[in-house]
Every structure is written in C-alpha cells, then in structure tokens.
Design a protein around this motif. Sequence first.
Motif, mmCIF file in Angstrom:
data_model
loop_
_atom_site.group_PDB
_atom_site.id
_atom_site.type_symbol
_atom_site.label_atom_id
_atom_site.label_comp_id
_atom_site.label_asym_id
_atom_site.label_seq_id
_atom_site.Cartn_x
_atom_site.Cartn_y
_atom_site.Cartn_z
ATOM 1 N N CYS A 379 0.834 -1.211 0.000
ATOM 2 C CA CYS A 379 0.000 0.000 0.000
ATOM 3 C C CYS A 379 0.863 1.253 0.000
ATOM 4 O O CYS A 379 1.988 1.235 0.508
ATOM 5 C CB CYS A 379 -0.906 0.008 1.228
ATOM 6 S SG CYS A 379 -2.112 -1.324 1.227
ATOM 7 N N GLU A 382 -0.793 7.725 2.434
ATOM 8 C CA GLU A 382 -1.598 8.899 2.055
ATOM 9 C C GLU A 382 -1.618 9.981 3.117
ATOM 10 O O GLU A 382 -1.909 11.125 2.823
ATOM 11 C CB GLU A 382 -3.052 8.463 1.808
ATOM 12 C CG GLU A 382 -3.288 7.667 0.553
ATOM 13 C CD GLU A 382 -3.658 8.568 -0.612
ATOM 14 O OE1 GLU A 382 -4.824 8.987 -0.666
ATOM 15 O OE2 GLU A 382 -2.764 8.888 -1.430
ATOM 16 N N ARG A 397 -3.407 3.547 0.615
ATOM 17 C CA ARG A 397 -4.256 3.055 -0.480
ATOM 18 C C ARG A 397 -3.548 1.868 -1.119
ATOM 19 O O ARG A 397 -2.316 1.870 -1.246
ATOM 20 C CB ARG A 397 -4.440 4.137 -1.565
ATOM 21 C CG ARG A 397 -5.720 4.895 -1.548
ATOM 22 C CD ARG A 397 -5.819 5.922 -2.664
ATOM 23 N NE ARG A 397 -4.602 6.679 -2.921
ATOM 24 C CZ ARG A 397 -3.810 6.475 -3.955
ATOM 25 N NH1 ARG A 397 -4.095 5.528 -4.838
ATOM 26 N NH2 ARG A 397 -2.711 7.212 -4.127
ATOM 27 N N ASP A 401 -7.268 0.906 -5.228
ATOM 28 C CA ASP A 401 -8.021 2.105 -4.836
ATOM 29 C C ASP A 401 -7.450 3.356 -5.500
ATOM 30 O O ASP A 401 -6.291 3.683 -5.281
ATOM 31 C CB ASP A 401 -7.937 2.312 -3.318
ATOM 32 C CG ASP A 401 -8.562 1.156 -2.559
ATOM 33 O OD1 ASP A 401 -7.853 0.528 -1.734
ATOM 34 O OD2 ASP A 401 -9.736 0.876 -2.811
ATOM 35 N N PRO A 403 -7.213 7.464 -5.811
ATOM 36 C CA PRO A 403 -7.362 8.528 -4.811
ATOM 37 C C PRO A 403 -8.698 9.272 -4.952
ATOM 38 O O PRO A 403 -9.249 9.342 -6.045
ATOM 39 C CB PRO A 403 -6.213 9.486 -5.101
ATOM 40 C CG PRO A 403 -5.534 9.010 -6.301
ATOM 41 C CD PRO A 403 -6.104 7.696 -6.724
ATOM 42 N N ASP A 406 -12.123 6.141 -4.264
ATOM 43 C CA ASP A 406 -12.262 4.803 -3.681
ATOM 44 C C ASP A 406 -11.944 4.822 -2.192
ATOM 45 O O ASP A 406 -11.811 5.887 -1.593
ATOM 46 C CB ASP A 406 -11.339 3.824 -4.421
ATOM 47 C CG ASP A 406 -11.773 3.644 -5.863
ATOM 48 O OD1 ASP A 406 -10.914 3.431 -6.734
ATOM 49 O OD2 ASP A 406 -12.999 3.751 -6.112
ATOM 50 N N VAL A 408 -9.842 3.452 1.480
ATOM 51 C CA VAL A 408 -8.464 3.484 1.988
ATOM 52 C C VAL A 408 -8.233 2.275 2.886
ATOM 53 O O VAL A 408 -9.167 1.527 3.197
ATOM 54 C CB VAL A 408 -8.194 4.790 2.778
ATOM 55 C CG1 VAL A 408 -8.264 6.006 1.861
ATOM 56 C CG2 VAL A 408 -9.132 4.911 3.973
ATOM 57 N N ASN A 437 -13.896 0.895 3.262
ATOM 58 C CA ASN A 437 -12.497 0.916 3.707
ATOM 59 C C ASN A 437 -12.070 -0.392 4.353
ATOM 60 O O ASN A 437 -12.910 -1.223 4.727
ATOM 61 C CB ASN A 437 -12.311 2.074 4.701
ATOM 62 C CG ASN A 437 -12.713 3.402 4.072
ATOM 63 O OD1 ASN A 437 -12.267 3.729 2.981
ATOM 64 N ND2 ASN A 437 -13.597 4.129 4.729
#
Length: 444
Positions: A379, A382, A397, A401, A403, A406, A408, A437
């Motif tokens: 991942c 972020e 993410r 996914d 930004p 979608d 996290v 999420n």
Amino acid sequence: MKIFFDALGCPKALVDAERMHYFLQKESHSFVSLPEEAEAIVINTCGFIEAAKKESIDVILNYIGLKKEKPSLKIILSGCLTERYRKELLANFPEIDSAIGARDLTKIIDAFDHPSKNLLDGGEFKDAHFTDERSLVFSGYHFAYLKIAEGCNRNCTFCAIPLIRGKQRSRPIESIAKEAAFLKDQGVKELIIISEDTISYGLDLYQKKSLIPLLKELLKLKFDWIRILYLFPDEELLNLVYFIKENPSICRYLDMPLQHVSASLLKSMKRPGDPEYYLSLIERIRKEIPEIKIRSSFIIGFSGETEDEQQDLKTFLKKARLDRVGFFEYSREEGTESYSLTKNIGKRVLRKRIKELSAIQETISENNLKKMIGKEIICIYEGIIEEKKSKEYLVFRSEYDAPEVDGVVMVKKPDNLDPDNIDFVKIKITEVIDHHNLGGVEVL
Ligand code: SF4
C-alpha cells in the motif's frame, strides 16, 4: 501579486490548475493559503453538470462576499464553467475581473498583466499549456495526475464535455514522457494517466489507438505504480488488459464508466452495449487478471428511463459484482443532444432509484472487500487521520483504490513512527471498515 488559488472540479481540471499556478509562479506572483490574505483570487471552475455548476457558483459568490469587504480584491475565473457561460457570468457578476476559459491556460498571465473582463476569444483550442513542468500543489502525497489528451470525439448524447473541451487532441508521446520524467524527479511514485477518453489516446494524432505504445515509454521511467483512469468500454480494452497482465507496475485496476446497461437506454445515449456484452467483457477481463478491481459509474434518471431498465441494472449489478460504483443523477445539459428529450424522470423517482441501486452495490462492495481479509498487500502512504478518542490512524491506499473516489486502508499509528519517511508498506488486512475501507496491520 499575492494569489489564493481555488481549484475545483475533476483531476483533469486539477492538472490545469497546477499549470496555471506554475505559469503565475514563473511570473513572480506569490501564493497565500488563506483568501483573506490575498490580493487576487483565481477560481478554476467546473461546469459539466448541474451539481458542479452550483458548487462553482456558490464558491464565486463566497469570494464576491469577500470582495465587498476588500474592494481591491481581484477575482479571476478559469475552467469549464467560464467556457460554457462566460457571457452570463460576466453579465451577472460585475465583480469578476477576468474570465479566461479552459482552451488556452496561458491566458492566466494576461489576466494579471493585461486585465480585461473577457479574455476568452472563443478561438481555437490551443494546447500551448501542455508543458513539461508544473506546480504539484494540488497533487497527492506520492501521486500525481498526467493528462495525455484534451477533448473527446465521442458523442454521448448527455455529455457537455465535447462542447467545453472540443475534439480530442492527443499530446505527442515525447511531450508526455518529458512531463512524466519531471514528475518522477519530483518524487512522484504513483503516476495516474487521465484524459476524457483515455482508451482512444492517439487516434487523432497517430491514426491508431496508442495507449499501449505510450505506456511502454512511461514504463521506462520506473514509477512504482501507473494507474489508468477514464476507460471507455470498447474493444481496445482487452488489449490493454493483456498488457497490464504483463506489466506488474501497472495497477490491477480498471476505471470503466458504463453509464447504463440497458440496450435501449444506451442507444439513446449513443453508447454501445447491453447487459450480456458487458457481463462477458467483465468475465474476460477477470479471466485474464483474477485479482483486478473494477470501478464503474452509472447515470440514473436519463430521459425515458423505465422501471424495467432500472430492473435491468439491478440484475446486472448482482451478476457483475463490481468493486466500486458511482451513481450519478442525470443532468439535462444545454447544447447536448439529449437536452431536447422530454420524458424527464422526476427527482423523487430518480433519487429512489439511486437509493435502491446503492443499497445493492454497498453489499456487493463490502462482500468483495471481505475477500481481502488475511491477504498481505503493498500500500502507498496517504497521510494521518484522527479517529474517535483521538486515536490516530495512518491512511494508505492499495493498487485497487484510486485517490479521492475509492476507499483506503487504515492502520493504527505506532507511537514512534515518523510519517515523513513512509511511502510503500506491506499491510495484512484484518477487517472491513464499512463497505468502503479496510483495516490492517503493518507486516514488518
Ligand atoms: S466518452 Fe466521456 S467525455 Fe466523451 S462524450 Fe462520452 S461521456 Fe463525454
């Protein structure tokens, strides 16, 4: 001048805002983080559907309010709303100092150097603004968007984008690669490819769809991730999927707006397809890359939409089991072909239909996410959010996914961690947090 820049709209508009910011910086203007501190406000507006137009107008009115307290404040508009409604905007809001449109972003310099009300000459779409460099002020922690073309040659009957952005104009591969190299030098790890009709990239310039030759060039720059957005569901998509399969740094993620599945509605939208065609396309995509995640979006309430067509879509969602879906209210837009269609769906029915579809999709998305529990996935970092009882979480993410649209992956923040040195982390998924999420723990 001290400028406050308000960037509204989609990722394509965000790239425009970063270009204009870059042009103004080169002209020795400075930027402030609060509108109250500014001598000038630039608002890059959005204007392709009702909701976006309303948001832009609200923002403009807000700054006009500020100008009442500070009459010397300059208000400069750019972007899609000014392309469509410049005359109306300038007539209704005399407080606006300049409107520059979206067809030639270098006009932002004129808006300061030679201020005049209407800097929009309505002339050719000039893409002089396709520069190798820009200010990454609105981009993400480790990601940046790369716009590979302007405009669109398709004629979806509901869509105002060709009216605003003109015919498709693909950027030469060399020019795109130069900007990508600049982004790489700026430390960008995730490169996100965008345009109105990404799958048709190059058709106007090289007389053949050239997204794959472009990707071959961009892969040479060794970004950790390359993500591709706005893919029209046509026959070229499968070629792209075969290419993604061979290149692990291209995210196993497809953003494929279908808009609807009912053959009759798609026909009046001037779009191809029907439920069987799309189900078989999705099945073939998943056969090639079983772990791929698919995002789509649908317009609900298009003129003449029946309960049967609503049922078609419900049945399709249950069979397709898409990962991420956005449902949008149909917006009847002046100048589009469908504007003259009169069988309009009432807001109450429209919203009831969106509610029904969202309920079906939320369960599907959540069940798809549950299949991730126990998996270890790489991942990208972020940022940090503070949750209940001031518990801090690191936000990541996965490649599944995109930004801002979608979900996290959230990981409890270990006490002694310096977030500034994180980029990619392997995370073991332990839970699903609502239908959107994931939660997990870092795999050390
Ligand atoms: S492909 Fe997309 S941008 Fe082009 S006309 Fe259709 S909806 Fe609009």
